[in-house]
Design an enzyme around this catalytic site. Structure first.
Site, PDB file in Angstrom:
ATOM      1  N   ALA A 152      23.734  -6.301   9.234  1.00 13.17           N
ATOM      2  CA  ALA A 152      22.829  -7.120   8.215  1.00 13.17           C
ATOM      3  C   ALA A 152      21.972  -7.887   9.449  1.00 13.17           C
ATOM      4  O   ALA A 152      22.054  -8.680  10.033  1.00 13.17           O
ATOM      5  CB  ALA A 152      23.554  -8.320   7.465  1.00 13.17           C
ATOM      6  N   CYS A 153      20.634  -7.354   9.480  1.00 16.07           N
ATOM      7  CA  CYS A 153      19.903  -7.683  10.605  1.00 16.07           C
ATOM      8  C   CYS A 153      18.400  -7.920  10.439  1.00 16.07           C
ATOM      9  O   CYS A 153      17.905  -8.200   9.303  1.00 16.07           O
ATOM     10  CB  CYS A 153      19.932  -6.519  11.741  1.00 16.07           C
ATOM     11  SG  CYS A 153      21.602  -5.669  11.471  1.00 16.07           S
ATOM     12  N   GLY A 154      17.521  -8.432  11.483  1.00 14.51           N
ATOM     13  CA  GLY A 154      16.375  -8.592  11.345  1.00 14.51           C
ATOM     14  C   GLY A 154      15.512  -7.154  12.126  1.00 14.51           C
ATOM     15  O   GLY A 154      15.823  -6.564  13.338  1.00 14.51           O
ATOM     16  N   SER A 169      17.258  -6.763  15.675  1.00 14.50           N
ATOM     17  CA  SER A 169      18.177  -7.703  16.103  1.00 14.50           C
ATOM     18  C   SER A 169      19.270  -7.640  15.039  1.00 14.50           C
ATOM     19  O   SER A 169      19.363  -8.018  13.863  1.00 14.50           O
ATOM     20  CB  SER A 169      17.659  -9.156  16.078  1.00 14.50           C
ATOM     21  OG  SER A 169      18.559 -10.079  16.227  1.00 14.50           O
ATOM     22  N   ASN A 198      18.152  -2.873   8.235  1.00 11.02           N
ATOM     23  CA  ASN A 198      18.852  -4.183   7.936  1.00 11.02           C
ATOM     24  C   ASN A 198      19.766  -3.934   6.453  1.00 11.02           C
ATOM     25  O   ASN A 198      18.928  -3.595   5.758  1.00 11.02           O
ATOM     26  CB  ASN A 198      17.548  -5.121   7.702  1.00 11.02           C
ATOM     27  CG  ASN A 198      18.224  -6.356   6.895  1.00 11.02           C
ATOM     28  OD1 ASN A 198      19.487  -6.767   7.077  1.00 11.02           O
ATOM     29  ND2 ASN A 198      17.352  -7.044   6.368  1.00 11.02           N
TER      30      ASN A 198
END
Length: 654
Positions: free
Chosen positions: A36-38, A252, A274
């Site tokens: 779960a990201c940017g 990220s 994401n």
């Protein structure tokens, strides 16, 4: 013995490129790995390579630091990286410094590889890479060790830090049937197979000493177990004034309840993701099940080479890695990048009365080939010729974009990641559920979602194929009624004793057999009968899981859909029918690497639940050459566990 490395704190045991367990440990299971990201990207529709695009992308990455994560060490990240178009001038100068020259763009490819730390093993891997490349007609132009500065890294990242090298391959000009990017794909797959074999690593094992971040003539990936701000500090190439690009995709990582590692950092080879793929277990199983049917005609591979090509999806990779592998397969088989995304992450088409019939037919045809990779997701993707993003059908992840007057396109998980003067903004907006935001770099424009999908769905007569090939349950029931005008023959019933009990007592035995409890009768069934509605309650379900229950449980209670229950809201297929559907395709599978009319010859069910008359009609049918076989799934209780194992073997063989 494991290689060692001296750090500032003394001697540290190095454990290849990752420390996360490969087997189940306590309640941890590698199969639950998800992210779960940017994410975000910048593209210049003029295709002008500039230093500003690199710097803006790195600033975007750093400004999304809060969307990533770090461990107990503040200077060890979950992973971060950047994907860019090949900086030709930079690589040409770097190659000359290493003693070799590069041809013109699109005449060579670059591989970014995590190599073993052990010098002897690294030499063996290097020799194997060159041997495999030369066997496929590729000349190895030269090697380059990527300059890096690891002073700011935490001990966790340093202890698994790989040696990172680039290898440059010349195009195989004798191969006129395969485009260069397809040559790169095949080369990478066979490199991984041959290196794994040389190192004695099996099909379902992870190679922790070797990983190809990217191998392409158009793009390259710089990534690692880093924090966003460490990326430009660690990879010294990214700070060079000649390192320029016209597209950049950044990521990220926040590894949700999982272990970070160098290889699981993103971007992957094509995408940055994401979210989570909640259907992952089933998706992986179906990919593996279909491998035996794959011919890969457009890749021009013989059977022996194709065997080395498998598996398509590495069993040890994360959900993002698995999705990336499946996406790459579809585009290397001749499909466009947006078309492949429409197949894997379709919009909510089943219950949309306003959708164009051609587009709906495309989605229905695609559902006969592959199941959706469902879950709350924002996926960014690029093949070097185009770059884009899409949301899942529910739109459960954020995505915002800006288009500037000078042709720049910025898309990210949030606004404010790149400074843009308001007067320079031509258009801005947000990604819609199921929509694809795509930048066509060949033609220098942003393609509207409907225009792009209309072109894709209109290429082939999908609607006519479905009309001629698709079989429905209504068709089978009508054919059965025509074949038995006086009524169907009675269904065979197993012999049973005449019931001696009457009333409620007569129901006790079947209720017990089907797993009903007093609570299910009182709290679920009785209110449904009385009010014709689902009962509501606020209490949790404290019933033990079937696998640890001391009471007999039905077999289907042992199988549960894997969901990330913290981040996903519950979905009701009745009240949220616009975005959910129980429709499914069953029957003989086809070759997912091909697009033919025969692929649509499957049985379409509106729901996987069918009644007894429908089941009996299915057993008898020969409608449109659709034949069925009944497999006996029972075994004698007296045979015990041995009987179960023998029955499963027989069922699989049948």
């Amino acid at each position: 013995s494991l290689p060692k490395v001296v750090s500032r704190r003394g001697l540290v045991t190095r454990m290849s490129h990752s420390k996360f367990p490969t087997e189940k440990v306590g309640m941890y299971d590698p199969a639950f790995e998800s992210d779960a990201c940017g994410v975000g990207f910048i593209a210049d529709t003029t295709k002008e390579d500039t230093r500003q695009t690199v710097e803006d992308a790195l600033n975007m990455l750093i400004r999304m630091t809060h969307r990533g994560a770090c461990g107990c060490e503040e200077n060890t990240g979950d992973g971060a990286g950047i994907l860019v178009s090949l900086p030709h001038k930079f690589f040409k100068d770097a190659a000359l410094e290493e003693g070799f020259d590069l041809p013109k763009p699109n005449r060579y490819a670059v591989a970014m590889i995590y190599m073993p730390v052990d010098k002897l093993l690294r030499g063996k891997v290097k020799n194997q890479i060159e041997e495999t490349a030369e066997s496929l007609g590729h000349k190895v132009l030269g090697w380059r060790t990527v300059p890096k500065d690891n002073h700011g890294l935490g001990e966790g990242a340093k202890s698994t830090e790989p040696v990172i090298q680039q290898v440059f391959f010349a195009r195989n000009d004798d191969n006129e049937t395969q485009a260069l990017e397809l040559q790169c794909y095949i080369l990478r797959k066979l490199l991984c197979y041959d290196v794994d074999k040389m190192m004695g690593i099996g099909r379902d094992q992870q190679n922790r000493d070797f990983y190809v971040c990217s191998l392409s003539s158009k793009t390259i990936v710089y990534k690692g177990q880093l924090l966003p701000q460490q990326v430009p500090q660690y990879f010294m190439d990214l700070k060079h004034e000649d390192f320029k690009t016209h597209l950049a995709l950044v990521h990220s990582r926040f590894s949700t309840n999982t272990f970070p590692s160098w290889d699981r950092a993103q971007p992957m080879r094509i995408l940055g993701h994401n979210g989570e793929i909640n259907t992952l277990r089933g998706n992986k199983n179906w990919v593996r099940a279909r491998e035996g049917l794959m011919k890969c005609v457009d890749m021009y591979l013989d059977e022996k080479t194709l065997a080395r090509f498998l598996p398509i999806v590495d069993e040890t990779t994360s959900d993002s890695g698995a999705f990336d592998a499946m996406l790459e397969l579809l585009i290397r088989c001749g499909r466009s990048l947006p078309e492949a995304m429409m197949m894997l992450i379709p919009e909510a088409w089943q219950n949309d009365p306003l959708m164009d019939p051609e587009r709906k037919s495309f989605y229905e045809y695609a559902s006969a080939l592959v199941e959706p990779w469902d879950g709350p997701s924002l996926v960014t993707f690029t093949d070097g010729d185009g770059i884009g993003a899409t949301l899942d059908r529910n739109g459960l992840r954020p995505g915002r974009y800006y288009i500037t007057k000078d042709g720049k396109v910025i898309m990210a998980s949030e606004v404010g990641v790149v400074d843009i003067a308001p007067e320079d903004v031509k258009e801005k907006g947000r990604l819609r559920p199921g929509a694809i935001f795509f930048v066509d770099l060949k033609n220098g424009r942003v393609l509207p979602d409907l225009e792009m999908k209309s072109e894709i769905s209109g290429k082939l007569p999908y609607n006519k194929w479905l009309l001629r090939q698709k079989v429905t349950l209504a068709d089978i029931m009508a054919a059965d009624a025509e074949a038995h005008p006086t009524g169907p023959p009675p269904a065979p019933r197993p012999p049973c004793e005449t019931p001696t009990r009457q009333g409620v007592e007569r129901l006790l035995a079947p209720l017990r057999a089907f797993g009903y409890t007093v609570e299910s009768l009182d709290l679920l069934l009785a209110p449904m009968v009385a009010s014709a509605a689902d009962p509501l309650g606020s209490m949790g379900n404290d019933t033990p899981l079937a696998v640890i229950s001391e009471r007999p449980r039905l077999i289907y209670e042992y199988f549960k859909q894997l969901f990330a229950q913290v981040t996903n809201p519950p979905i009701d297929p009745i009240r949220e029918a616009v975005v959910t559907s129980l429709r499914c395709m069953i029957g003989p599978e086809g070759d997912i690497t091909m697009t033919t009319e025969e692929q649509a010859h499957r049985l379409s069910l509106d729901t996987p639940m069918i009644d007894i008359p429908e089941m009996e009609a299915l057993k008898r049918t020969d409608h449109r050459a659709w034949n069925t076989l009944t497999v006996d799934c029972t075994y004698a209780l007296s045979e015990g566990a041995a009987g179960l194992e023998a029955a499963l073997t027989r069922i699989c063989s049948e």
